[in-house]
Design a protein around this motif. Structure first.
Motif, PDB file in Angstrom:
ATOM      1  N   THR A  64       0.834  -1.208   0.000  1.00 45.86           N
ATOM      2  CA  THR A  64       0.000   0.000   0.000  1.00 45.86           C
ATOM      3  C   THR A  64       0.866   1.254   0.000  1.00 45.86           C
ATOM      4  N   SER A  65       1.992   1.214   0.734  1.00 46.49           N
ATOM      5  CA  SER A  65       2.898   2.378   0.766  1.00 46.49           C
ATOM      6  C   SER A  65       3.407   2.696  -0.636  1.00 46.49           C
ATOM      7  N   ILE A  66       3.731   1.640  -1.393  1.00 49.15           N
ATOM      8  CA  ILE A  66       4.221   1.832  -2.760  1.00 49.15           C
ATOM      9  C   ILE A  66       3.115   2.450  -3.623  1.00 49.15           C
ATOM     10  N   ALA A  67       1.873   1.940  -3.449  1.00 47.32           N
ATOM     11  CA  ALA A  67       0.729   2.473  -4.210  1.00 47.32           C
ATOM     12  C   ALA A  67       0.447   3.930  -3.833  1.00 47.32           C
ATOM     13  N   LEU A  68       0.612   4.271  -2.558  1.00 47.98           N
ATOM     14  CA  LEU A  68       0.387   5.662  -2.112  1.00 47.98           C
ATOM     15  C   LEU A  68       1.442   6.597  -2.699  1.00 47.98           C
ATOM     16  N   LEU A  73       1.923  10.723  -2.782  1.00 49.05           N
ATOM     17  CA  LEU A  73       1.914  10.937  -1.336  1.00 49.05           C
ATOM     18  C   LEU A  73       3.257  10.473  -0.768  1.00 49.05           C
ATOM     19  N   LYS A  74       3.535  10.865   0.483  1.00 46.28           N
ATOM     20  CA  LYS A  74       4.821  10.507   1.090  1.00 46.28           C
ATOM     21  C   LYS A  74       4.558   9.801   2.428  1.00 46.28           C
ATOM     22  N   ASN A 137       3.381  12.389   4.981  1.00 44.56           N
ATOM     23  CA  ASN A 137       1.917  12.420   4.996  1.00 44.56           C
ATOM     24  C   ASN A 137       1.415  11.455   3.916  1.00 44.56           C
ATOM     25  N   PRO A 138       0.637  10.429   4.272  1.00 48.34           N
ATOM     26  CA  PRO A 138       0.081  10.104   5.587  1.00 48.34           C
ATOM     27  C   PRO A 138       1.095   9.358   6.473  1.00 48.34           C
ATOM     28  N   ILE A 139       0.731   9.237   7.744  1.00 51.23           N
ATOM     29  CA  ILE A 139       1.528   8.432   8.676  1.00 51.23           C
ATOM     30  C   ILE A 139       0.665   7.226   9.074  1.00 51.23           C
TER      31      ILE A 139
END
Length: 306
Positions: A64-68, A73-74, A137-139
């Motif tokens: 999900t982090s990669i998709a964000l 997003l960061k 953002n997001p955390i």
């Protein structure tokens, strides 16, 4: 401190690691640090991801982090370690499962819960501030589904995600038991496994059709299915919640203030009790079973609060 703040602002990983270590281990320095960064905090969206152990949260967060990141997003991740601060416990495994997103620039850090209610909130709140100051953002906060921590996460998060998978035999019972109140998104992860569609239907039935009307999705990290849709829903929710975020923050700051005051009072009270003659007198009577605990407490309280 000035050099640390300057490196933090640039998002340098060493500085972030150092600042979070200060938050966790050095109360005096932590206060100084929070004082410097507090006014520039409060702008990031906090996503709490929780669910039973084995639900596949770490792999899910990795993907999900990669998709964000693809959605401009960061993200950063704080994983709550419910085991030991010394050994690193389960989080070492989490780190391995999250290497892909780490390589793509996501900052990941484990935080020890130290097994105490309120302690989770204390170190997480200030670690979040460090990450906000560093521009994330997001955390994302990851926690193991273990009772009290959940409630604390829901108090801290802007968006709460509850993850289930068909392997946890008691999933339906878990759903009924108490996670129904806190989720904005419910995920049936490992949706490529047997029993996933029945679980998905059950979640829809128990939770998706309630008044709150949360989002219910299916994901699979092995098949890379549903991850992009989940990331998009998170981004949409982040945008939708901009209006209510200020109000949410005000509530959270009130909870935090009360926590700190109660903590201060508790410390003060401990030292007062140690030197209070009435305390030792009524404790003795209680231990000899001459009075009951309530009466003893009332007598001691009224002598302290005169």
């Amino acid at each position: 401190m000035l050099e640390l703040l300057s490196d933090l602002k640039k998002g340098k990983r060493g500085a972030i690691a150092k600042a979070i270590s200060i938050i966790e281990n050095d109360e005096k320095e932590a206060r100084k640090l929070v004082k410097k960064i507090f006014k520039q905090s409060g702008h990031s969206t906090i996503i709490g991801i929780t669910g039973p152990a084995g639900a596949g949260k770490s792999s899910l967060i990795n993907k999900t982090s990669i998709a964000l990141k693809k959605l401009k997003l960061k993200p950063a991740v704080l994983a709550i370690d419910p085991t030991s601060h010394v050994t690193g416990g389960a989080i070492l495994g989490d780190r391995v499962r999250m290497t892909e997103s780490t390589d793509s620039g996501t900052y990941i850090r484990s935080i020890a819960s130290r097994g105490a209610t309120g302690a989770v909130s204390h170190s997480i709140r200030n670690s979040i501030r460090v990450l906000e100051y560093a521009g994330f953002n997001p955390i994302i906060i990851e926690s193991v589904g273990a009772g009290q921590t959940e409630v604390e996460i829901a108090n801290i998060a802007d968006i709460t995600v509850v993850v289930f998978n068909p392997n946890t035999g008691d999933s339906i019972q878990t759903i009924k038991a108490g996670l129904t109140e806190i989720g904005d998104i419910y995920l049936v992860n490992k949706s490529d496994l047997d029993g996933a569609s029945q679980l998905y239907q059950a979640v829809l039935e128990f939770i998706g059709m309630t008044e709150r009307n949360p989002i219910v999705l299916q994901t699979s990290t092995t098949k890379n299915r549903g991850i992009d849709e989940f990331a998009k829903k998170l981004k949409d929710l982040m945008n939708d919640m901009k209006k209510s975020k200020k109000e949410h923050d005000m509530e959270r700051l009130e909870i935090e203030l009360k926590d700190i005051i109660l903590n201060n009072v508790r410390h003060k009270l401990d030292s007062v009790l140690e030197s209070d003659k009435n305390y030792s007198k009524y404790l003795k009577k209680l231990q000899l079973r001459q009075i009951d605990p309530f009466e003893a407490a009332d007598k001691i309280s009224s002598s302290i609060l005169k």
